[in-house]
Design an enzyme around this catalytic site. Structure first.
Site, PDB file in Angstrom:
ATOM      1  N   MET A  75      61.963  33.660  66.598  1.00 34.25           N
ATOM      2  CA  MET A  75      61.167  33.976  65.408  1.00 34.25           C
ATOM      3  C   MET A  75      59.809  34.594  65.716  1.00 34.25           C
ATOM      4  O   MET A  75      58.994  34.797  64.825  1.00 34.25           O
ATOM      5  CB  MET A  75      60.954  32.717  64.552  1.00 34.25           C
ATOM      6  N   CYS A  76      59.552  34.891  66.982  1.00 36.46           N
ATOM      7  CA  CYS A  76      58.274  35.509  67.347  1.00 36.46           C
ATOM      8  C   CYS A  76      58.265  36.991  66.990  1.00 36.46           C
ATOM      9  O   CYS A  76      59.261  37.689  67.186  1.00 36.46           O
ATOM     10  CB  CYS A  76      58.022  35.368  68.848  1.00 36.46           C
ATOM     11  N   HIS A  77      57.128  37.432  66.508  1.00 31.42           N
ATOM     12  CA  HIS A  77      56.943  38.852  66.216  1.00 31.42           C
ATOM     13  C   HIS A  77      56.570  39.579  67.507  1.00 31.42           C
ATOM     14  O   HIS A  77      55.780  39.057  68.301  1.00 31.42           O
ATOM     15  CB  HIS A  77      55.812  39.050  65.208  1.00 31.42           C
ATOM     16  N   MET A 115      52.459  31.482  71.367  1.00 33.17           N
ATOM     17  CA  MET A 115      53.750  31.472  72.055  1.00 33.17           C
ATOM     18  C   MET A 115      53.726  32.365  73.292  1.00 33.17           C
ATOM     19  O   MET A 115      54.343  32.048  74.310  1.00 33.17           O
ATOM     20  CB  MET A 115      54.877  31.893  71.111  1.00 33.17           C
ATOM     21  N   GLU A 116      52.989  33.458  73.223  1.00 39.35           N
ATOM     22  CA  GLU A 116      52.880  34.347  74.381  1.00 39.35           C
ATOM     23  C   GLU A 116      52.151  33.643  75.526  1.00 39.35           C
ATOM     24  O   GLU A 116      52.558  33.744  76.688  1.00 39.35           O
ATOM     25  CB  GLU A 116      52.163  35.641  73.985  1.00 39.35           C
ATOM     26  N   ASP A 130      60.415  29.320  92.068  1.00 43.18           N
ATOM     27  CA  ASP A 130      61.421  30.225  92.622  1.00 43.18           C
ATOM     28  C   ASP A 130      61.016  30.743  94.000  1.00 43.18           C
ATOM     29  O   ASP A 130      61.852  30.824  94.896  1.00 43.18           O
ATOM     30  CB  ASP A 130      61.653  31.400  91.673  1.00 43.18           C
TER      31      ASP A 130
END
Length: 169
Positions: A75-77, A115-116, A130
């Protein structure tokens, strides 16, 4: 179902329409961490890891993750980011080596960049894992959380009283 912002009248997921929102400067700062053993710590600070410069690679991964957040969070733009900065600080004692990660993301737009910033912090920690997993798969990625955000309709947020469980210990 009208009380849900991301659900349409048929009960299905939708992306919120932000076209009527004001454009403002928005900044979000997120934190994550990874705890490593002494061998990994030494390789990272001495730049002797066989895969290359761990922190430089992790910074690039964090920046790329911030730019691609809308591709993995449904749902992120998609946002035109104006800045992404990934900073590191070691917290060490005799037996523990924790790399603290702080990511600052900014934009001028109609929706925030929390969110970013959170995605970038997570990807940065995952990249360190990693790059060093051949030495020890027992590394611990710590809590990831929002430190602050500014701009937008909901106003500013600053983590202070809302401490993470590790900060309370």
């Amino acid at each position: 179902m009208s009380e849900f912002t991301h659900i349409n009248s048929q009960g299905n997921a939708k992306m919120v329409d932000v076209s009527e929102k004001n454009i403002t400067k928005r900044i979000a700062i997120a934190h994550s961490s990874i705890t490593v053993n002494s061998e990994i710590y030494k390789q990272i600070v001495d730049h002797t890891n066989k895969k290359g410069n761990v922190l430089n690679t992790a910074q690039i991964a964090g920046i790329m993750a911030a730019k691609k957040t809308a591709d993995i969070i449904p749902m992120c733009h998609p946002l035109p980011l104006t800045g992404v900065d990934v900073d590191f600080a070691w917290q060490t004692n005799k037996t523990t080596y924790t790399l603290n990660i702080q990511v600052t993301v900014s934009t001028t737009g109609k929706t925030g960049v929390e969110m970013e910033a959170l995605t970038a912090a997570s990807a940065t920690a995952l990249t360190v894992y990693d790059m060093a997993k051949a030495l020890d798969k027992g590394m611990i990625i710590g809590e990831t959380y929002l430190l602050s955000k500014s701009g937008g309709k909901t106003g500013d947020f600053q983590r202070d009283a809302q401490l993470s469980s590790k900060e309370q210990e």
